[in-house]
Motif scaffolding. Sequence first.
Motif, PDB file in Angstrom:
ATOM      1  N   GLN A 151       0.835  -1.190   0.000  1.00 22.84           N
ATOM      2  CA  GLN A 151       0.000   0.000   0.000  1.00 22.84           C
ATOM      3  C   GLN A 151       0.875   1.247   0.000  1.00 22.84           C
ATOM      4  N   ASN A 152       0.314   2.311  -0.514  1.00 23.32           N
ATOM      5  CA  ASN A 152       0.978   3.609  -0.492  1.00 23.32           C
ATOM      6  C   ASN A 152       0.523   4.330   0.769  1.00 23.32           C
ATOM      7  N   PRO A 153       1.367   4.403   1.794  1.00 27.12           N
ATOM      8  CA  PRO A 153       0.923   4.978   3.075  1.00 27.12           C
ATOM      9  C   PRO A 153       0.581   6.459   2.985  1.00 27.12           C
ATOM     10  N   PHE A 154       1.094   7.132   1.964  1.00 28.75           N
ATOM     11  CA  PHE A 154       0.870   8.572   1.860  1.00 28.75           C
ATOM     12  C   PHE A 154      -0.510   8.916   1.307  1.00 28.75           C
ATOM     13  N   LEU A 155      -1.240   7.925   0.804  1.00 27.57           N
ATOM     14  CA  LEU A 155      -2.600   8.185   0.338  1.00 27.57           C
ATOM     15  C   LEU A 155      -3.514   8.574   1.498  1.00 27.57           C
ATOM     16  N   ALA A 156      -3.136   8.163   2.697  1.00 24.84           N
ATOM     17  CA  ALA A 156      -3.944   8.461   3.884  1.00 24.84           C
ATOM     18  C   ALA A 156      -3.513   9.747   4.571  1.00 24.84           C
ATOM     19  N   LEU A 157      -2.585  10.483   3.970  1.00 23.79           N
ATOM     20  CA  LEU A 157      -2.075  11.711   4.570  1.00 23.79           C
ATOM     21  C   LEU A 157      -2.912  12.903   4.094  1.00 23.79           C
TER      22      LEU A 157
END
Length: 249
Positions: free
Chosen positions: A61-67
């Motif tokens: 997953q791309n963790p920065f999508l939740a930022l």
Amino acid sequence: MYFISELLYAPVEELESTKEVTLLVFSLKDSDITYIDKLKELLAKTSGYILDIDLDYFSTQNPFLALYPKADLYSRLGKIYYYDSSHDGSDEGMKLVIQRRREQLYELNRFFESIAKSEIVDFISELGSLISNKERRKLAVGLVDSVLRSYSDIKIDWTSIHEAGCTIDENGLPHHVSTRGDIANIYMPDVELFLKNLGYTPNAITIARSSDDDYCPKDDVDFIQDCVLGSLNGIYSAIDIKCAYKEQD
């Protein structure tokens, strides 16, 4: 182009203690006999090898999508941090591309650092002058304005925003969260078949969980690890498992 976007490329004459490396890249779905034979030829010439497995291969997953999603942050960053890596293939061409990327990241780093220090909304447009490209400047100032309006009740981590942007070049980070069924019934059988066909037993096996940085989903990392260890125990005998991450906790 990863090494260029991360500013890690250097001409061979600028390196020390260089060694030639044979790099083979292929999908496990494409692991036909040609690739397997080539790997066997290479392994036959060595005294052993290390098998390194990253669990975010199975689900990433791309963790920065939740930022700061309410500000559509990652999509906006994509337009600000995008750069054109095209070049003529020469060392000089590569140097020019890297120089442009270095200047881009330097300006954006100064911009977000200055915002983090000032925290005064009225100065944002003035700080935009730190970015030389007019279109990029407009987009960056607009992003800051959107984040502040969408998250007016919390302290914004501008450093994390810049770090998220640095993961973007011509593309963003991969994002493919697999189901447990796909992991157990599709991906693991592919890995098992590859290792069995390879035939050589590794001297050591290292496994990266990649969960602390959120690239491998935390809810699934233990399940994926159990699947991998189960497969390895079925292929190789007498595996001594050491969970270093537990010792760090």
